[in-house]
Design a protein around this motif. Structure first.
Motif, PDB file in Angstrom:
ATOM      1  N   LEU A 112      10.110   0.063  -0.964  1.00  0.00           N
ATOM      2  CA  LEU A 112      10.726  -1.065  -1.678  1.00  0.00           C
ATOM      3  C   LEU A 112      11.597  -1.884  -0.732  1.00  0.00           C
ATOM      4  O   LEU A 112      11.520  -3.119  -0.711  1.00  0.00           O
ATOM      5  N   LEU A 113      12.422  -1.194   0.034  1.00  0.00           N
ATOM      6  CA  LEU A 113      13.305  -1.882   0.978  1.00  0.00           C
ATOM      7  C   LEU A 113      12.517  -2.633   2.055  1.00  0.00           C
ATOM      8  O   LEU A 113      12.932  -3.701   2.498  1.00  0.00           O
ATOM      9  N   LEU A 114      11.383  -2.082   2.440  1.00  0.00           N
ATOM     10  CA  LEU A 114      10.526  -2.765   3.403  1.00  0.00           C
ATOM     11  C   LEU A 114      10.041  -4.092   2.812  1.00  0.00           C
ATOM     12  O   LEU A 114      10.067  -5.131   3.474  1.00  0.00           O
ATOM     13  N   LEU A 115       9.626  -4.059   1.550  1.00  0.00           N
ATOM     14  CA  LEU A 115       9.180  -5.290   0.892  1.00  0.00           C
ATOM     15  C   LEU A 115      10.318  -6.294   0.719  1.00  0.00           C
ATOM     16  O   LEU A 115      10.086  -7.503   0.728  1.00  0.00           O
ATOM     17  N   PHE A 116      11.536  -5.794   0.561  1.00  0.00           N
ATOM     18  CA  PHE A 116      12.709  -6.672   0.469  1.00  0.00           C
ATOM     19  C   PHE A 116      13.214  -7.082   1.857  1.00  0.00           C
ATOM     20  O   PHE A 116      14.217  -7.774   1.980  1.00  0.00           O
ATOM     21  N   ARG A 117      12.526  -6.585   2.886  1.00  0.00           N
ATOM     22  CA  ARG A 117      12.866  -6.878   4.281  1.00  0.00           C
ATOM     23  C   ARG A 117      14.281  -6.419   4.641  1.00  0.00           C
ATOM     24  O   ARG A 117      14.985  -7.051   5.418  1.00  0.00           O
ATOM     25  N   SER A 118      14.651  -5.281   4.104  1.00  0.00           N
ATOM     26  CA  SER A 118      15.978  -4.731   4.381  1.00  0.00           C
ATOM     27  C   SER A 118      15.914  -3.743   5.545  1.00  0.00           C
ATOM     28  O   SER A 118      15.028  -2.883   5.590  1.00  0.00           O
TER      29      SER A 118
ATOM     30  N   GLY B  16       3.666   9.915  -5.129  1.00  0.00           N
ATOM     31  CA  GLY B  16       4.569  11.029  -4.828  1.00  0.00           C
ATOM     32  C   GLY B  16       5.679  11.149  -5.853  1.00  0.00           C
ATOM     33  O   GLY B  16       6.052  12.258  -6.257  1.00  0.00           O
ATOM     34  N   VAL B  17       6.213  10.009  -6.286  1.00  0.00           N
ATOM     35  CA  VAL B  17       7.271  10.015  -7.304  1.00  0.00           C
ATOM     36  C   VAL B  17       6.730  10.567  -8.624  1.00  0.00           C
ATOM     37  O   VAL B  17       7.388  11.363  -9.293  1.00  0.00           O
TER      38      VAL B  17
ATOM     39  N   LEU C  29       0.826  -1.221   0.000  1.00  0.00           N
ATOM     40  CA  LEU C  29       0.000   0.000   0.000  1.00  0.00           C
ATOM     41  C   LEU C  29       0.857   1.268   0.000  1.00  0.00           C
ATOM     42  O   LEU C  29       0.560   2.229  -0.710  1.00  0.00           O
ATOM     43  N   THR C  30       1.927   1.263   0.781  1.00  0.00           N
ATOM     44  CA  THR C  30       2.763   2.465   0.812  1.00  0.00           C
ATOM     45  C   THR C  30       3.633   2.592  -0.435  1.00  0.00           C
ATOM     46  O   THR C  30       3.971   3.708  -0.822  1.00  0.00           O
ATOM     47  N   LEU C  31       3.962   1.473  -1.069  1.00  0.00           N
ATOM     48  CA  LEU C  31       4.686   1.562  -2.332  1.00  0.00           C
ATOM     49  C   LEU C  31       3.807   2.259  -3.374  1.00  0.00           C
ATOM     50  O   LEU C  31       4.271   3.144  -4.100  1.00  0.00           O
TER      51      LEU C  31
ATOM     52  N   LEU D  78       5.654   5.333   8.793  1.00  0.00           N
ATOM     53  CA  LEU D  78       6.520   4.355   8.143  1.00  0.00           C
ATOM     54  C   LEU D  78       7.880   4.257   8.823  1.00  0.00           C
ATOM     55  O   LEU D  78       8.438   3.169   8.936  1.00  0.00           O
ATOM     56  N   TYR D  79       8.391   5.378   9.266  1.00  0.00           N
ATOM     57  CA  TYR D  79       9.668   5.348   9.972  1.00  0.00           C
ATOM     58  C   TYR D  79       9.555   4.498  11.242  1.00  0.00           C
ATOM     59  O   TYR D  79      10.366   3.603  11.474  1.00  0.00           O
TER      60      TYR D  79
END
Length: 148
Positions: A78-84, A26-27, A18-20, A134-135
């Motif tokens: 994106l990084l959240l989805l990649f679990r980074s 925004g992008v 959802l946030t992506l 998100l942070y």
């Protein structure tokens, strides 16, 4: 040494997707504004020349903060989805970008009347809530070992 990670909870995928999508908006907004895309800018309801004047009234440093906030949030999702674990840093950079952009908007730029509708104000508040949320969400996921 093997690093232990916890299984990703279902809400990580919901929040990430959802946030992506939200941050992709925004992008798109940032890119179309920087490219001065007439059709896109006229969708705001304001006159094209008014929009261009407003965008160009921002100091150069404010455009840098705008980019940092926008792209930081998108990359963070994106990084959240990649679990980074680097999602935390990306979201922190996004908050810094949001603060810098807000300082420019409130102290250095006169916002056109057409862009001061209640809907625009509410959406600005939503952006702040989502960005800060998100942070803290990514920090919590990193602390629980979900992000590697």
């Amino acid at each position: 040494m093997i690093e232990q990670t916890t299984k990703a909870p279902w809400h990580l995928w919901v929040v990430g997707v959802l946030t992506l999508i939200f941050n992709a908006g925004g992008v798109i907004d940032y890119t179309m504004s920087q490219l001065r895309n007439r059709a896109y800018l006229e969708m705001s309801g304001a006159d094209y020349d008014v929009m261009i004047g407003w965008i160009e009234s921002f100091p150069v440093w404010a455009h840098g903060f705008w980019a940092l906030g926008t792209w930081g949030a998108f990359i963070g999702s994106l990084l959240l989805l990649f679990r980074s674990r680097h999602a935390v840093t990306a979201f922190l950079l996004s908050i810094i970008g949001l603060i810098g952009t807000s300082i420019a908007q409130f102290l250095f730029v006169e916002t056109p009347e057409e862009l001061q509708s209640p809907g625009m104000i509410v959406f600005s508040i939503v952006i702040v809530v989502v960005t800060v949320g998100l942070y803290f969400y990514s920090r919590a996921m990193a602390a629980r070992g979900v992000l590697r």
